[in-house]
Design a protein around this motif. Structure first.
Motif, PDB file in Angstrom:
ATOM      1  N   ASN A  91      45.998  52.310  40.198  1.00  0.00           N
ATOM      2  CA  ASN A  91      45.266  51.091  39.844  1.00  0.00           C
ATOM      3  C   ASN A  91      43.972  51.006  40.646  1.00  0.00           C
ATOM      4  N   ASP A  92      43.137  50.042  40.290  1.00  0.00           N
ATOM      5  CA  ASP A  92      41.840  49.903  40.949  1.00  0.00           C
ATOM      6  C   ASP A  92      41.949  49.367  42.367  1.00  0.00           C
ATOM      7  N   GLY A  93      42.973  48.569  42.630  1.00  0.00           N
ATOM      8  CA  GLY A  93      43.158  48.061  43.982  1.00  0.00           C
ATOM      9  C   GLY A  93      43.338  49.198  44.976  1.00  0.00           C
ATOM     10  N   MET A  94      44.164  50.173  44.632  1.00  0.00           N
ATOM     11  CA  MET A  94      44.371  51.328  45.499  1.00  0.00           C
ATOM     12  C   MET A  94      43.096  52.171  45.586  1.00  0.00           C
ATOM     13  N   ALA A  95      42.357  52.253  44.487  1.00  0.00           N
ATOM     14  CA  ALA A  95      41.084  52.976  44.507  1.00  0.00           C
ATOM     15  C   ALA A  95      40.109  52.317  45.482  1.00  0.00           C
ATOM     16  N   GLU A  96      40.089  51.000  45.500  1.00  0.00           N
ATOM     17  CA  GLU A  96      39.238  50.274  46.452  1.00  0.00           C
ATOM     18  C   GLU A  96      39.592  50.652  47.890  1.00  0.00           C
ATOM     19  N   GLY A  97      40.893  50.706  48.184  1.00  0.00           N
ATOM     20  CA  GLY A  97      41.339  51.056  49.526  1.00  0.00           C
ATOM     21  C   GLY A  97      40.920  52.464  49.920  1.00  0.00           C
ATOM     22  N   VAL A  98      41.018  53.389  48.970  1.00  0.00           N
ATOM     23  CA  VAL A  98      40.605  54.775  49.209  1.00  0.00           C
ATOM     24  C   VAL A  98      39.106  54.843  49.483  1.00  0.00           C
ATOM     25  N   ILE A  99      38.326  54.154  48.677  1.00  0.00           N
ATOM     26  CA  ILE A  99      36.867  54.184  48.835  1.00  0.00           C
ATOM     27  C   ILE A  99      36.456  53.597  50.180  1.00  0.00           C
ATOM     28  N   SER A 100      37.156  52.551  50.611  1.00  0.00           N
ATOM     29  CA  SER A 100      36.865  51.965  51.927  1.00  0.00           C
ATOM     30  C   SER A 100      37.094  52.990  53.040  1.00  0.00           C
ATOM     31  N   ALA A 101      38.191  53.755  52.920  1.00  0.00           N
ATOM     32  CA  ALA A 101      38.483  54.792  53.922  1.00  0.00           C
ATOM     33  C   ALA A 101      37.421  55.891  53.888  1.00  0.00           C
ATOM     34  N   PHE A 142      39.272  57.764  40.851  1.00  0.00           N
ATOM     35  CA  PHE A 142      39.596  57.168  39.555  1.00  0.00           C
ATOM     36  C   PHE A 142      40.721  56.146  39.709  1.00  0.00           C
ATOM     37  N   GLY A 143      40.640  55.073  38.932  1.00  0.00           N
ATOM     38  CA  GLY A 143      41.673  54.038  38.967  1.00  0.00           C
ATOM     39  C   GLY A 143      42.106  53.623  37.577  1.00  0.00           C
ATOM     40  N   VAL A 144      42.789  52.495  37.504  1.00  0.00           N
ATOM     41  CA  VAL A 144      43.197  51.884  36.240  1.00  0.00           C
ATOM     42  C   VAL A 144      43.092  50.363  36.394  1.00  0.00           C
ATOM     43  N   ASP A 145      42.543  49.715  35.389  1.00  0.00           N
ATOM     44  CA  ASP A 145      42.485  48.253  35.225  1.00  0.00           C
ATOM     45  C   ASP A 145      41.095  47.779  34.835  1.00  0.00           C
ATOM     46  N   ALA A 146      40.038  48.416  35.368  1.00  0.00           N
ATOM     47  CA  ALA A 146      38.666  47.947  35.151  1.00  0.00           C
ATOM     48  C   ALA A 146      38.506  46.516  35.651  1.00  0.00           C
ATOM     49  N   THR A 147      38.948  46.289  36.893  1.00  0.00           N
ATOM     50  CA  THR A 147      38.738  44.985  37.515  1.00  0.00           C
ATOM     51  C   THR A 147      37.240  44.803  37.777  1.00  0.00           C
ATOM     52  N   ASP A 148      36.838  43.575  38.027  1.00  0.00           N
ATOM     53  CA  ASP A 148      35.419  43.313  38.316  1.00  0.00           C
ATOM     54  C   ASP A 148      34.963  44.094  39.547  1.00  0.00           C
ATOM     55  N   ALA A 149      35.843  44.164  40.551  1.00  0.00           N
ATOM     56  CA  ALA A 149      35.504  44.898  41.778  1.00  0.00           C
ATOM     57  C   ALA A 149      35.290  46.373  41.487  1.00  0.00           C
ATOM     58  N   ALA A 150      36.149  46.948  40.635  1.00  0.00           N
ATOM     59  CA  ALA A 150      36.012  48.365  40.285  1.00  0.00           C
ATOM     60  C   ALA A 150      34.739  48.610  39.483  1.00  0.00           C
ATOM     61  N   LYS A 151      34.435  47.719  38.566  1.00  0.00           N
ATOM     62  CA  LYS A 151      33.203  47.856  37.779  1.00  0.00           C
ATOM     63  C   LYS A 151      31.984  47.864  38.702  1.00  0.00           C
ATOM     64  N   GLN A 152      32.017  47.027  39.727  1.00  0.00           N
ATOM     65  CA  GLN A 152      30.907  46.977  40.668  1.00  0.00           C
ATOM     66  C   GLN A 152      30.813  48.263  41.476  1.00  0.00           C
ATOM     67  N   GLY A 168      35.422  56.387  37.747  1.00  0.00           N
ATOM     68  CA  GLY A 168      35.871  55.862  36.467  1.00  0.00           C
ATOM     69  C   GLY A 168      37.193  55.141  36.574  1.00  0.00           C
ATOM     70  N   THR A 169      37.528  54.400  35.516  1.00  0.00           N
ATOM     71  CA  THR A 169      38.779  53.670  35.469  1.00  0.00           C
ATOM     72  C   THR A 169      39.199  53.518  34.011  1.00  0.00           C
ATOM     73  N   ILE A 170      40.396  53.018  33.814  1.00  0.00           N
ATOM     74  CA  ILE A 170      40.901  52.744  32.468  1.00  0.00           C
ATOM     75  C   ILE A 170      41.041  51.242  32.329  1.00  0.00           C
ATOM     76  N   LYS A 171      40.368  50.678  31.351  1.00  0.00           N
ATOM     77  CA  LYS A 171      40.373  49.229  31.193  1.00  0.00           C
ATOM     78  C   LYS A 171      41.713  48.743  30.664  1.00  0.00           C
ATOM     79  N   GLN A 172      42.344  47.883  31.449  1.00  0.00           N
ATOM     80  CA  GLN A 172      43.516  47.151  30.984  1.00  0.00           C
ATOM     81  C   GLN A 172      43.008  45.735  30.719  1.00  0.00           C
ATOM     82  N   ASP A 173      43.020  45.343  29.479  1.00  0.00           N
ATOM     83  CA  ASP A 173      42.305  44.150  29.024  1.00  0.00           C
ATOM     84  C   ASP A 173      43.023  42.864  29.414  1.00  0.00           C
TER      85      ASP A 173
END
Length: 364
Positions: free
Chosen positions: A263-273, A292-302, A311-316
């Motif tokens: 998911n994108d939350g875990m991707a955010e954590g990886v990018i921070s590291a 790469f993540g999944v969800d297309a959250t606003d944070a991931a889009k940014q 990239g990510t996979i949009k979960q609508d």
């Protein structure tokens, strides 16, 4: 006098019938309980915001509950809500894929004679598909086709690797070293994303004549690192990645060259590291590890817009919320739960299971 009393009695009976018509069977004012597995999940928070708006616009009264990742807590919340007059349950179940957990909730709804709409988190495994959802005629599911996100993510990763192989291969050994971050053990979405995120990527990569991805830590036979708390959290992924980079890095010649997250939350954590080590800063002057993540959250889009994530996979979230609200409005109007749902993507195997489609996202 007798005639007057008879007329009065008829009047009282008519008022009673009108009152019953307004509150019984979901044909009048709804009192909805919406039960979330946890408020802390970024994607679920976006669904909650969208669903709050959709229900409010429909004039539907509702109350939200935070299960805080505890099935016992959620069960108690449902019991309390039913006792207080809730006449529609909307449930994001804590224990994903558990027939026992979901059937217990269906049984509560059935005993109270009220509908239940499950969403997002699977109520049963593939082996038991339709067992729970087929046990009660006032039950439905709105979610996603679990394998689809994994397949789409894997193909996106694979194509990116084929297109950028030499740039990704930092140590020039002709192989791409990857890390995989899994959101939760036993969760069917996590299982499929972990499996197909790599399998489908390898299929694309090997078809192009390149070697398959190689997991960075040969001693880890699972070939993933999982959030042990089952929260798909940025914190868990950040802790793992920080530890990984202390041993697997460019100076040691074994740098992790690609990261796939459930998911994108875990991707955010990886990018921070990675940022802490000078990678993925989005400034055009540093090395960027594809994440790469999944969800297309606003944070991931940014993050994608800033050049820090690939990239990510949009979960609508809005699509899911609107699907849930559509079913709630059916109950509000006194219709069957699944009435007039032909325009939705319905499972071929289970007639009361609505799929909200995924889509790839690499920037707008």
């Amino acid at each position: 006098m007798k005639k007057f009393m008879s007329l009065l009695l008829v009047g009282i009976m008519m008022l009673s019938l009108v009152a019953c018509g307004k509150s019984g069977g979901g044909r009048g004012e709804l009192n909805v309980g919406v039960f979330y597995y946890t408020y802390s999940d970024t994607y679920i928070s976006s669904v909650r915001t969208a669903l709050d708006n959709a229900l409010t616009e429909a004039g539907i009264k509702f109350q939200n509950y935070d299960g805080n990742s505890n099935q016992t807590t959620q069960n108690e919340q449902i019991d309390t809500a039913i006792a207080q007059g809730t006449n529609l349950l909307i449930v994001n179940i804590v224990t994903s894929g558990s027939v026992d957990a979901s059937q217990a909730i269906v049984d509560k709804a059935s005993a109270a004679g009220i509908p239940v709409i499950f969403f997002n988190r699977a109520v049963e495994s593939d082996e038991d598909e339709g067992k729970v959802l087929g046990s009660y005629d006032k039950c439905a599911f709105v979610g996603t086709d679990a394998p689809e996100a994994g397949h789409m993510q894997g193909k996106m990763v694979g194509q990116y690797v084929v297109d950028n192989f030499d740039a990704i291969d930092l140590n020039g050994d002709g192989k791409i070293s990857y890390a995989m971050f899994m959101g939760q053990l036993g969760n069917v979405e996590a299982i499929y994303r972990t499996q197909y995120g790599v399998e489908d990527a390898d299929a694309v990569i090997t078809a192009a004549g390149k070697p398959a991805l190689e997991y960075f830590d040969a001693s880890n036979t699972d070939k993933y690192q999982v959030d042990q708390d089952g929260n798909w959290s940025a914190t868990a992924a950040n802790n793992y990645m920080t530890t990984n980079l202390s041993q697997y890095n460019e100076s040691a010649g074994n740098m992790i060259e690609l990261v796939i997250c459930n998911n994108d939350g875990m991707a955010e954590g990886v990018i921070s590291a990675l940022n802490d080590k000078g990678y993925n800063l989005g400034d055009g002057n540093c090395t960027t590890i594809p994440v790469f993540g999944v969800d297309a959250t606003d944070a991931a889009k940014q993050l994608i817009a800033d050049g820090k994530m690939t990239g990510t996979i949009k979960q609508d979230a809005e699509g899911m919320a609107n699907g849930i609200a559509y079913l709630a409005k059916n109950i509000q109007a006194g219709k069957d739960l699944m009435a007039d749902t032909d325009s939705f993507n319905i499972s071929e195997k289970v007639s009361n299971k609505i799929y909200i489609p995924y889509a790839t996202y690499t920037g707008e």
